[in-house]
Design a protein around this motif. Sequence first.
Motif, mmCIF file in Angstrom:
data_model
loop_
_atom_site.group_PDB
_atom_site.id
_atom_site.type_symbol
_atom_site.label_atom_id
_atom_site.label_comp_id
_atom_site.label_asym_id
_atom_site.label_seq_id
_atom_site.Cartn_x
_atom_site.Cartn_y
_atom_site.Cartn_z
ATOM 1 N N SER A 9 0.758 -1.218 -0.206
ATOM 2 C CA SER A 9 0.027 -0.220 0.138
ATOM 3 C C SER A 9 0.662 1.214 0.095
ATOM 4 O O SER A 9 0.364 2.380 -0.594
ATOM 5 N N ALA A 10 2.058 1.306 0.767
ATOM 6 C CA ALA A 10 2.873 2.355 0.845
ATOM 7 C C ALA A 10 3.237 2.867 -0.822
ATOM 8 O O ALA A 10 3.616 3.828 -1.239
ATOM 9 N N PHE A 11 3.812 1.735 -1.409
ATOM 10 C CA PHE A 11 4.133 1.720 -2.821
ATOM 11 C C PHE A 11 3.056 2.643 -3.604
ATOM 12 O O PHE A 11 3.229 3.189 -4.402
ATOM 13 N N ALA A 12 1.725 1.898 -3.399
ATOM 14 C CA ALA A 12 0.546 2.340 -4.108
ATOM 15 C C ALA A 12 0.177 3.894 -3.786
ATOM 16 O O ALA A 12 -0.188 4.522 -4.829
ATOM 17 N N VAL A 13 0.465 4.171 -2.783
ATOM 18 C CA VAL A 13 0.115 5.866 -2.362
ATOM 19 C C VAL A 13 1.458 6.698 -2.218
ATOM 20 O O VAL A 13 1.484 7.624 -1.843
ATOM 21 N N SER A 14 2.459 6.063 -2.446
ATOM 22 C CA SER A 14 3.934 6.730 -2.627
ATOM 23 C C SER A 14 4.561 7.293 -1.292
ATOM 24 O O SER A 14 4.868 8.318 -1.154
ATOM 25 N N ASP A 15 4.128 6.433 -0.182
ATOM 26 C CA ASP A 15 4.951 6.727 0.922
ATOM 27 C C ASP A 15 6.083 6.236 1.061
ATOM 28 O O ASP A 15 6.656 5.029 1.836
ATOM 29 N N GLU A 16 7.055 6.876 0.776
ATOM 30 C CA GLU A 16 8.366 6.355 0.785
ATOM 31 C C GLU A 16 8.966 6.355 2.253
ATOM 32 O O GLU A 16 9.751 5.655 2.790
ATOM 33 N N ASP A 17 8.607 7.148 3.145
ATOM 34 C CA ASP A 17 9.135 7.353 4.669
ATOM 35 C C ASP A 17 8.704 6.130 5.303
ATOM 36 O O ASP A 17 9.592 5.594 5.811
ATOM 37 N N ARG B 102 11.015 3.150 6.954
ATOM 38 C CA ARG B 102 10.997 3.100 8.134
ATOM 39 C C ARG B 102 10.909 1.532 8.420
ATOM 40 O O ARG B 102 11.231 1.090 9.545
ATOM 41 N N THR B 103 10.230 0.806 7.393
ATOM 42 C CA THR B 103 10.051 -0.549 7.821
ATOM 43 C C THR B 103 10.887 -1.636 7.120
ATOM 44 O O THR B 103 10.573 -2.668 6.464
ATOM 45 N N TRP B 104 12.160 -1.069 6.679
ATOM 46 C CA TRP B 104 13.174 -1.853 6.019
ATOM 47 C C TRP B 104 14.284 -1.985 6.817
ATOM 48 O O TRP B 104 14.747 -1.110 7.909
ATOM 49 N N ALA B 105 14.728 -3.335 7.056
ATOM 50 C CA ALA B 105 15.596 -3.666 8.296
ATOM 51 C C ALA B 105 16.918 -2.648 8.019
ATOM 52 O O ALA B 105 17.434 -2.600 6.785
ATOM 53 N N ALA B 106 17.523 -2.330 8.958
ATOM 54 C CA ALA B 106 18.560 -1.457 9.093
ATOM 55 C C ALA B 106 19.709 -1.865 8.263
ATOM 56 O O ALA B 106 20.569 -1.202 7.314
ATOM 57 N N LYS B 107 19.884 -3.352 8.317
ATOM 58 C CA LYS B 107 21.142 -3.874 7.483
ATOM 59 C C LYS B 107 20.839 -3.958 5.986
ATOM 60 O O LYS B 107 21.971 -3.540 5.373
ATOM 61 N N ARG C 292 18.755 -1.550 4.474
ATOM 62 C CA ARG C 292 17.853 -0.255 4.090
ATOM 63 C C ARG C 292 18.839 0.444 2.941
ATOM 64 O O ARG C 292 19.814 1.023 3.434
ATOM 65 N N PRO C 293 18.061 0.678 1.809
ATOM 66 C CA PRO C 293 18.781 1.644 0.890
ATOM 67 C C PRO C 293 18.274 3.203 1.376
ATOM 68 O O PRO C 293 17.507 3.486 2.251
ATOM 69 N N LYS C 294 19.164 4.014 0.560
ATOM 70 C CA LYS C 294 19.038 5.383 0.831
ATOM 71 C C LYS C 294 17.805 5.820 0.148
ATOM 72 O O LYS C 294 16.950 6.882 0.687
ATOM 73 N N SER C 295 17.193 5.204 -0.636
ATOM 74 C CA SER C 295 15.870 5.550 -1.600
ATOM 75 C C SER C 295 15.248 4.385 -1.543
ATOM 76 O O SER C 295 15.646 3.354 -1.904
ATOM 77 N N ALA C 296 13.892 4.481 -1.382
ATOM 78 C CA ALA C 296 12.840 3.345 -1.998
ATOM 79 C C ALA C 296 12.777 2.897 -3.463
ATOM 80 O O ALA C 296 12.070 1.980 -3.603
ATOM 81 N N GLY C 297 13.219 4.026 -4.074
ATOM 82 C CA GLY C 297 13.054 3.884 -5.552
ATOM 83 C C GLY C 297 11.746 3.948 -6.183
ATOM 84 O O GLY C 297 11.381 3.270 -7.044
ATOM 85 N N LEU C 298 10.797 4.768 -5.557
ATOM 86 C CA LEU C 298 9.713 4.919 -6.066
ATOM 87 C C LEU C 298 9.470 5.591 -7.312
ATOM 88 O O LEU C 298 10.484 6.496 -7.572
ATOM 89 N N ASP C 299 8.550 5.291 -8.080
ATOM 90 C CA ASP C 299 8.333 5.905 -9.266
ATOM 91 C C ASP C 299 6.869 6.374 -9.464
ATOM 92 O O ASP C 299 6.082 5.613 -9.450
ATOM 93 N N SER C 300 6.674 7.559 -9.430
ATOM 94 C CA SER C 300 5.423 8.274 -9.490
ATOM 95 C C SER C 300 4.594 8.053 -10.573
ATOM 96 O O SER C 300 3.307 8.067 -10.321
ATOM 97 N N THR C 301 5.227 7.322 -11.711
ATOM 98 C CA THR C 301 4.152 6.994 -12.588
ATOM 99 C C THR C 301 3.723 5.383 -12.696
ATOM 100 O O THR C 301 2.886 5.135 -13.493
ATOM 101 N N ASP C 302 4.296 4.641 -11.731
ATOM 102 C CA ASP C 302 3.674 3.278 -11.449
ATOM 103 C C ASP C 302 2.240 3.454 -11.004
ATOM 104 O O ASP C 302 2.118 4.227 -9.987
#
Length: 122
Positions: free
Chosen positions: A40-48, A52-57, A59-69
């Motif tokens: 759902s976070a991908f669907a609503v573009s909630d990168e934060d 936040r829900t990516w394991a620290a080990k 976790r990338p700098k960016s979630a790689g969201l594409d606003s056109t998806d």
Amino acid sequence: MNNKLCPCGTGQSYVDCCGALHSGARKAATAEQLMRSRYSAFAVSDEDYLLRTWAAKHRPKSAGLDSTDRWLKLEILATENGGLLQSVGVVEFRAHYVGGVVHERSKFIRENGQWVYAEGLE
């Protein structure tokens, strides 16, 4: 999005389902619930939320969201462990978007008592 159905496919409203997780009002109780909320976070573009829900080990700098998806549907194919009293779980899913499908077996772990996405599995 308050009265709209949640993108994760539970049939609940976004606010009562994944929106409560995205806002921090609730935490995911199971690995599958976290998987659904991340879709759902991908669907609503909630990168934060994704970060936040990516394991620290891992976790990338960016979630790689594409606003056109445009995300269309989530199918949960299988769940292994990941319950209320467990610390590791695997969720296999298909996430459909305009132009394709993401099929993955994802590993989730508890980190500081919260479910987080660890990595995709072969």
